[in-house]
Design a protein around this motif. Structure first.
Motif, PDB file in Angstrom:
ATOM      1  N   MET A   1       0.840  -1.112   0.136  1.00  0.00           N
ATOM      2  CA  MET A   1      -0.059   0.072  -0.087  1.00  0.00           C
ATOM      3  C   MET A   1       0.966   1.109   0.031  1.00  0.00           C
ATOM      4  N   THR A   2       0.429   2.288  -0.615  1.00  0.00           N
ATOM      5  CA  THR A   2       1.055   3.641  -0.815  1.00  0.00           C
ATOM      6  C   THR A   2       0.660   4.319   0.253  1.00  0.00           C
ATOM      7  N   ASP A   3       1.547   5.257   1.003  1.00  0.00           N
ATOM      8  CA  ASP A   3       1.189   6.244   2.017  1.00  0.00           C
ATOM      9  C   ASP A   3       0.367   7.049   1.558  1.00  0.00           C
ATOM     10  N   GLU A   4      -0.734   7.550   2.049  1.00  0.00           N
ATOM     11  CA  GLU A   4      -1.421   9.076   1.758  1.00  0.00           C
ATOM     12  C   GLU A   4      -1.359   9.865   3.051  1.00  0.00           C
ATOM     13  N   SER A   5      -1.220  11.211   2.827  1.00  0.00           N
ATOM     14  CA  SER A   5      -1.176  12.280   3.755  1.00  0.00           C
ATOM     15  C   SER A   5      -2.281  13.240   3.674  1.00  0.00           C
ATOM     16  N   TRP A   6      -2.430  13.805   4.812  1.00  0.00           N
ATOM     17  CA  TRP A   6      -3.527  14.832   4.530  1.00  0.00           C
ATOM     18  C   TRP A   6      -3.369  15.767   5.776  1.00  0.00           C
ATOM     19  N   ALA A   7      -3.332  17.149   5.534  1.00  0.00           N
ATOM     20  CA  ALA A   7      -3.104  18.306   6.654  1.00  0.00           C
ATOM     21  C   ALA A   7      -4.421  18.620   7.452  1.00  0.00           C
ATOM     22  N   GLY A   8      -4.187  19.058   8.761  1.00  0.00           N
ATOM     23  CA  GLY A   8      -5.368  19.277   9.278  1.00  0.00           C
ATOM     24  C   GLY A   8      -4.924  20.095  10.551  1.00  0.00           C
ATOM     25  N   TRP A   9      -5.961  20.419  11.548  1.00  0.00           N
ATOM     26  CA  TRP A   9      -5.580  21.078  12.598  1.00  0.00           C
ATOM     27  C   TRP A   9      -5.961  20.356  14.085  1.00  0.00           C
ATOM     28  N   TYR A  10      -5.032  20.521  14.854  1.00  0.00           N
ATOM     29  CA  TYR A  10      -4.916  19.987  16.301  1.00  0.00           C
ATOM     30  C   TYR A  10      -5.148  21.084  17.315  1.00  0.00           C
ATOM     31  N   ARG A  11      -5.932  20.530  18.218  1.00  0.00           N
ATOM     32  CA  ARG A  11      -6.228  21.751  19.240  1.00  0.00           C
ATOM     33  C   ARG A  11      -6.228  20.995  20.657  1.00  0.00           C
ATOM     34  N   ASP A  12      -5.681  21.828  21.689  1.00  0.00           N
ATOM     35  CA  ASP A  12      -5.609  20.988  22.998  1.00  0.00           C
ATOM     36  C   ASP A  12      -5.785  22.521  23.851  1.00  0.00           C
ATOM     37  N   ARG A  13      -5.552  22.174  25.201  1.00  0.00           N
ATOM     38  CA  ARG A  13      -5.611  23.514  26.056  1.00  0.00           C
ATOM     39  C   ARG A  13      -4.384  24.433  25.849  1.00  0.00           C
ATOM     40  N   ARG A  14      -3.713  23.837  25.360  1.00  0.00           N
ATOM     41  CA  ARG A  14      -2.321  24.673  25.018  1.00  0.00           C
ATOM     42  C   ARG A  14      -2.574  25.495  23.820  1.00  0.00           C
ATOM     43  N   GLY A  15      -3.473  25.341  22.840  1.00  0.00           N
ATOM     44  CA  GLY A  15      -3.625  26.134  21.767  1.00  0.00           C
ATOM     45  C   GLY A  15      -3.785  25.208  20.452  1.00  0.00           C
ATOM     46  N   SER A  16      -3.877  25.787  19.373  1.00  0.00           N
ATOM     47  CA  SER A  16      -3.929  25.078  17.965  1.00  0.00           C
ATOM     48  C   SER A  16      -2.634  24.959  17.183  1.00  0.00           C
ATOM     49  N   GLU A  17      -2.640  23.647  16.430  1.00  0.00           N
ATOM     50  CA  GLU A  17      -1.310  23.764  15.642  1.00  0.00           C
ATOM     51  C   GLU A  17      -1.692  22.943  14.493  1.00  0.00           C
ATOM     52  N   ALA A  18      -1.068  23.148  13.403  1.00  0.00           N
ATOM     53  CA  ALA A  18      -1.401  22.290  12.194  1.00  0.00           C
ATOM     54  C   ALA A  18      -0.706  20.762  12.549  1.00  0.00           C
ATOM     55  N   PHE A  19      -1.346  19.890  11.849  1.00  0.00           N
ATOM     56  CA  PHE A  19      -0.760  18.641  12.039  1.00  0.00           C
ATOM     57  C   PHE A  19      -0.769  17.791  10.694  1.00  0.00           C
ATOM     58  N   ILE A  20      -0.145  16.845  10.447  1.00  0.00           N
ATOM     59  CA  ILE A  20      -0.218  15.852   9.313  1.00  0.00           C
ATOM     60  C   ILE A  20      -0.647  14.464   9.837  1.00  0.00           C
ATOM     61  N   LEU A  21      -1.324  13.959   9.169  1.00  0.00           N
ATOM     62  CA  LEU A  21      -2.077  12.555   9.165  1.00  0.00           C
ATOM     63  C   LEU A  21      -1.515  11.571   8.236  1.00  0.00           C
ATOM     64  N   THR A  22      -1.072  10.652   8.343  1.00  0.00           N
ATOM     65  CA  THR A  22      -0.490   9.565   7.232  1.00  0.00           C
ATOM     66  C   THR A  22      -0.848   8.203   7.501  1.00  0.00           C
ATOM     67  N   THR A  23      -1.350   7.695   6.593  1.00  0.00           N
ATOM     68  CA  THR A  23      -1.746   6.281   6.556  1.00  0.00           C
ATOM     69  C   THR A  23      -1.142   5.423   5.399  1.00  0.00           C
ATOM     70  N   ASP A  24      -0.919   4.161   5.648  1.00  0.00           N
ATOM     71  CA  ASP A  24      -0.878   3.275   4.640  1.00  0.00           C
ATOM     72  C   ASP A  24      -2.092   2.333   4.513  1.00  0.00           C
ATOM     73  N   GLY A  25      -3.284   2.679   4.905  1.00  0.00           N
ATOM     74  CA  GLY A  25      -4.303   1.842   4.927  1.00  0.00           C
ATOM     75  C   GLY A  25      -4.538   0.959   6.203  1.00  0.00           C
ATOM     76  N   ARG A  26      -3.330   0.745   7.069  1.00  0.00           N
ATOM     77  CA  ARG A  26      -3.694  -0.008   8.113  1.00  0.00           C
ATOM     78  C   ARG A  26      -3.237   0.831   9.457  1.00  0.00           C
ATOM     79  N   ARG A  27      -2.006   1.173   9.514  1.00  0.00           N
ATOM     80  CA  ARG A  27      -1.573   2.337  10.658  1.00  0.00           C
ATOM     81  C   ARG A  27      -1.619   3.555  10.556  1.00  0.00           C
ATOM     82  N   LEU A  28      -1.818   4.386  11.403  1.00  0.00           N
ATOM     83  CA  LEU A  28      -1.623   5.882  11.460  1.00  0.00           C
ATOM     84  C   LEU A  28      -0.655   6.516  11.934  1.00  0.00           C
ATOM     85  N   ARG A  29      -0.278   7.465  11.452  1.00  0.00           N
ATOM     86  CA  ARG A  29       0.549   8.199  11.869  1.00  0.00           C
ATOM     87  C   ARG A  29       0.402   9.928  12.153  1.00  0.00           C
TER      88      ARG A  29
END
Length: 242
Positions: free
Chosen positions: A1-29
């Motif tokens: 399987m070829t990895d695919e990545s998408w950008a998004g936003w992460y938020r917690d009590r410390r603030g907001s940050e951009a994040f990158i989600l990558t998956t090969d269809g099985r595992r997430l990073r």
């Protein structure tokens, strides 16, 4: 399987940050604040091997990333009036310690097809969306594939845990009851994410009120598709409730 990545936003009590989600269809990073987290489900993301998060940078429970909100969009293949199209799936996931929840919205040609505002997992949220799609629109992802299913009576996380049987097609097609899947479980190709898609996709007829099982779909007591729909993005999970 070829990895695919998408950008998004992460938020917690410390603030907001951009994040990158990558998956090969099985595992997430997930990579956020320079730190990589990995796992087979969004509610089981641990620091990647050899990674030590900066002290106080995240809220971890037994090492698992939590008390945060993840928001991202990804392209999703659909079959619309016999033609393969790319829709957009908007995902809003609150990883609260006590009760994580999920909201999904599928965008296609100006229309929006929504899940309930606080679904338990991707299987349920995608089933809600499938129930409100017009008859000539079908999702072309693993959760809607005739060669996928869950092990009956097994607990699962927010995502993943969906068995793929593309290397045992004939045997899997002959199974008529979900309980019989247990006998084929060791022949599965692997576990996949519900939102993944591959070239060996085979459509599974959908019956409203059912959540994808294998190969028969299992009925749930979830409310009807219009109940609770229409939640706006970001307003669903206030940061103080993450």
């Amino acid at each position: 399987m070829t990895d695919e990545s998408w950008a998004g936003w992460y938020r917690d009590r410390r603030g907001s940050e951009a994040f990158i989600l990558t998956t090969d269809g099985r595992r997430l990073r997930v990579r956020v604040r320079g730190t990589d987290f990995e796992g087979e489900s969004f509610d089981a993301l641990l620091p990647a091997a050899g990674v030590v998060p900066e002290a106080g940078a995240f809220d971890l429970a037994d090492g698992v990333l939590g008390d945060c909100v993840l928001e991202w969009d990804l392209p999703l293949p659909v079959l619309a009036a016999g033609t393969v199209r790319q829709a957009t799936l908007s995902c809003l996931l609150s990883l609260r310690r006590a009760d994580p929840d999920l909201y999904l919205a599928l965008h296609l040609d100006g229309a929006v097809y929504e899940s309930h505002r606080a679904e338990n997992d991707f299987a349920s949220a995608l089933a809600t969306i499938r129930a409100v799609l017009p008859p000539d629109i079908q999702l072309q992802i693993c959760t809607a594939c005739a060669l996928s299913g869950y092990l009956p009576a097994s607990g699962r996380g927010i995502s993943g845990g969906l068995g793929c049987f593309r290397d045992a097609k004939d045997a899997y097609r002959d199974v008529t009851e979900g309980s019989a899947v247990a006998g084929l479980w060791d022949r599965r190709t692997g576990l996949v994410q519900e939102i993944w898609s591959c070239r060996e996709f085979e459509p599974r007829p959908f019956e409203p009120g059912l959540v994808t099982g294998a190969p028969a779909e299992r009925r749930t007591g979830a409310p009807g598709p219009t109940e609770g729909a229409g939640a706006g993005r970001l307003g669903v999970h206030p940061l103080e409730h993450a």
